[in-house]
Design a protein around this motif. Structure first.
Motif, mmCIF file in Angstrom:
data_model
loop_
_atom_site.group_PDB
_atom_site.id
_atom_site.type_symbol
_atom_site.label_atom_id
_atom_site.label_comp_id
_atom_site.label_asym_id
_atom_site.label_seq_id
_atom_site.Cartn_x
_atom_site.Cartn_y
_atom_site.Cartn_z
ATOM 1 N N CYS A 1 31.037 -49.193 37.518
ATOM 2 C CA CYS A 1 31.060 -47.937 38.893
ATOM 3 C C CYS A 1 29.881 -47.325 38.918
ATOM 4 O O CYS A 1 28.991 -47.428 39.899
ATOM 5 N N ALA B 1 28.397 -50.265 41.036
ATOM 6 C CA ALA B 1 28.756 -49.726 42.622
ATOM 7 C C ALA B 1 28.703 -49.082 43.631
ATOM 8 O O ALA B 1 28.526 -49.719 44.715
ATOM 9 N N ASP C 1 36.797 -49.126 41.616
ATOM 10 C CA ASP C 1 35.564 -47.970 43.080
ATOM 11 C C ASP C 1 35.576 -48.640 43.826
ATOM 12 O O ASP C 1 36.459 -49.284 44.194
ATOM 13 N N SER D 1 37.416 -58.249 43.149
ATOM 14 C CA SER D 1 36.334 -57.340 43.680
ATOM 15 C C SER D 1 36.251 -57.874 45.246
ATOM 16 O O SER D 1 36.699 -59.443 45.560
ATOM 17 N N GLY E 1 34.694 -52.897 47.123
ATOM 18 C CA GLY E 1 35.038 -52.075 45.980
ATOM 19 C C GLY E 1 35.811 -53.113 44.599
ATOM 20 O O GLY E 1 35.995 -54.396 44.676
ATOM 21 N N THR E 2 35.649 -52.846 43.688
ATOM 22 C CA THR E 2 36.195 -53.440 42.420
ATOM 23 C C THR E 2 36.702 -52.813 41.589
ATOM 24 O O THR E 2 37.111 -51.575 41.334
#
Ligand SMILES: Nc1ncnc2c1ncn2[C@@H]1O[C@H](COP(=O)(O)OP(=O)(O)OP(=O)(O)O)[C@@H](O)[C@H]1O
Ligand SMILES: [Mg+2]
Length: 147
Positions: A55, A59, A87, A130, A135-136
């Motif tokens: 992250c 990210a 994130d 994701s 985000g993921t």
């Protein structure tokens, strides 16, 4: 049927490398309630570190301002621990490629592309969801069984 967790936690912190240790410790403190082996605890700390580092490093690589990381955890009566690291960063366009051992988008060549592989091998289950630009979320599952 969805199981109800015995206990759970949630935490939020900015994506700064100094907070990687915080994330490891908060996850370890929570999982310690299950009286895990030293090895299981180390596995969880390592997997959480890899997820949080991703992250911080990937990210939010082009973002300024407040960049949040959300970590949450739950454990169940059977000893299953589920930890999620989320994130709101750039997202991953090709998850299959991202989780492939040695795949990295690091242009500086400092990374080995092994983070997801480590998470997979240190946990019983690892999944990634994701959305590009949104985000993921990485979900880590590990069963804690006392000998
Ligand atoms: N949270 C995330 N947001 C956006 N992209 C990510 C995120 N996590 C991973 N990625 C992408 O997936 C790739 C693979 O991640 P992985 O952790 O396996 O390797 P790495 O971070 O590149 O290297 P290492 O973890 O060995 O230092 C990254 O290079 C990056 O492109
Ligand atoms: Mg990584």
């Amino acid at each position: 049927m969805k199981q109800t967790p015995v206990n759970r936690f949630k935490a939020e912190f900015p994506a700064k490398s100094i907070n990687e240790g915080y994330a490891r410790m908060v996850a370890a403190a929570f999982v310690s309630q299950l009286d895990p082996t030293v090895a299981d605890l180390a596995d969880i700390k390592t997997a959480v570190s890899e997820a949080v580092t991703n992250c911080i490093v990937h990210a939010y690589r082009d973002k300024e301002g407040y960049c949040p990381i959300y970590i949450s955890g739950a454990y169940y009566a059977d000893g299953r621990v589920v930890i999620s690291v989320r994130d709101k960063g750039c997202g991953i366009s090709d998850i299959k490629q991202a989780v492939t051992p040695l795949f990295t988008t690091d242009p500086a060549g400092e990374r080995s592309g092994m983070g997801f592989t480590i998470m997979e091998s240190f946990c019983d289950k690892m999944s990634v969801s994701s959305r590009v630009g949104k985000g993921t979320t990485v979900r880590l599952v590990k069963k804690i069984v006392r000998p």
